[in-house]
Structures are given as structure tokens and as C-alpha cells.
Design a protein around this motif. Structure first.
Motif, PDB file in Angstrom:
ATOM      1  N   UNK A 193      -4.491  12.747  -2.210  1.00  8.25           N
ATOM      2  CA  UNK A 193      -2.527  11.865  -2.596  1.00  8.25           C
ATOM      3  C   UNK A 193      -2.901  10.794  -3.363  1.00  8.25           C
ATOM      4  N   UNK A 194      -1.791  10.314  -3.363  1.00  7.12           N
ATOM      5  CA  UNK A 194      -1.301   9.211  -3.621  1.00  7.12           C
ATOM      6  C   UNK A 194      -1.369   8.273  -2.301  1.00  7.12           C
ATOM      7  N   UNK A 195      -1.796   6.674  -2.383  1.00 10.80           N
ATOM      8  CA  UNK A 195      -2.282   5.826  -2.069  1.00 10.80           C
ATOM      9  C   UNK A 195      -1.353   5.261  -1.392  1.00 10.80           C
ATOM     10  N   UNK A 196      -1.257   4.541  -0.314  1.00 14.73           N
ATOM     11  CA  UNK A 196       0.441   4.022   0.188  1.00 14.73           C
ATOM     12  C   UNK A 196       0.141   3.085   0.992  1.00 14.73           C
ATOM     13  N   UNK A 197      -0.879   2.685   0.667  1.00 19.88           N
ATOM     14  CA  UNK A 197      -1.171   1.138   0.679  1.00 19.88           C
ATOM     15  C   UNK A 197       0.182   0.314   1.303  1.00 19.88           C
ATOM     16  N   UNK A 198       1.348   0.110   0.458  1.00 18.05           N
ATOM     17  CA  UNK A 198       2.500  -0.663   1.069  1.00 18.05           C
ATOM     18  C   UNK A 198       3.987  -0.356   2.179  1.00 18.05           C
ATOM     19  N   UNK A 199       2.909   0.958   2.375  1.00 21.45           N
ATOM     20  CA  UNK A 199       3.828   1.631   3.506  1.00 21.45           C
ATOM     21  C   UNK A 199       3.983   1.068   4.543  1.00 21.45           C
ATOM     22  N   UNK A 200       2.519   0.775   5.319  1.00 25.02           N
ATOM     23  CA  UNK A 200       2.147  -0.336   6.292  1.00 25.02           C
ATOM     24  C   UNK A 200       1.934  -1.295   6.097  1.00 25.02           C
ATOM     25  N   UNK A 201       1.072  -2.263   5.014  1.00 22.80           N
ATOM     26  CA  UNK A 201       0.560  -3.386   4.928  1.00 22.80           C
ATOM     27  C   UNK A 201       1.985  -4.025   3.570  1.00 22.80           C
TER      28      UNK A 201
END
Length: 99
Positions: free
Chosen positions: A82-90
């Protein structure tokens, strides 16, 4: 006006709930996206588009497994297909994005 026994129970429950919220709130533990040369393009893209999802699309260029920048051992989610959602947490550093 006299406070009844049921009113004291209600007050106690409210105080307990507020105490629990206070106890679990604290310092943010998630690391912020570094403001360095490697991540400068992400900051510039966010300033241009104001879209975290667009910035997330650029993360796999460096952050992928195997062969890329490895995730820490305790990293909770390691995306597979799936797509990375780094800025969901960071979070991006506020001073760099003009907030």
C-alpha cells in the motif's frame, strides 16, 4: 441547593475521566521529519502543494525495504504494497512550512 450523593458520584466520574486524560497526555513521541538536505525537497513540495499525500508519494524513493533507509526495529507499521503514509504520524517542522 444541596448536593446529593448521586451528584458526588457524577463529579467523581468527571474528575476521574479528566485525570485519565491528563495522565495519558504528554510529550509527543513521534519524530519529526528532519530539516536537512535529504528532506528539503519534501518541504518544498509541501510549501508548493500544501498536500501531505503528495509529499508521502516521494518517501519511497529513499525509504523502502530492502535496500533503502531501514525502518527502526520498533517502527509500528512497515508498509508492504500500500501507499506509505509517513506524514500521518511524522510531522513537518512548523518553522519550515510557515506555520
Amino acid at each position: 441547593m444541596k448536593i446529593s450523593k448521586n451528584d458526588w458520584y457524577f463529579i467523581a466520574v468527571i474528575v476521574a475521566v479528566l485525570g485519565i486524560f491528563y495522565a495519558i497526555s504528554g510529550e509527543e513521541k513521534t519524530k519529526r521529519v528532519p530539516l536537512d538536505d535529504k528532506h528539503q525537497a519534501a518541504y518544498e513540495l509541501f510549501k508548493k502543494t500544501q498536500s501531505k499525500m503528495e509529499v508521502d508519494k516521494t518517501c519511497p524513493a529513499c525509504h523502502f525495504e530492502p535496500g533503502g533507509v531501514p525502518f527502526p526495529a520498533k517502527h509500528p507499521v512497515k508498509p508492504k504494497d500500500g501507499p506509505m503514509r509517513c506524514l500521518f504520524c511524522h510531522k513537518l517542522k512548523a518553522s519550515a512550512v510557515g506555520k
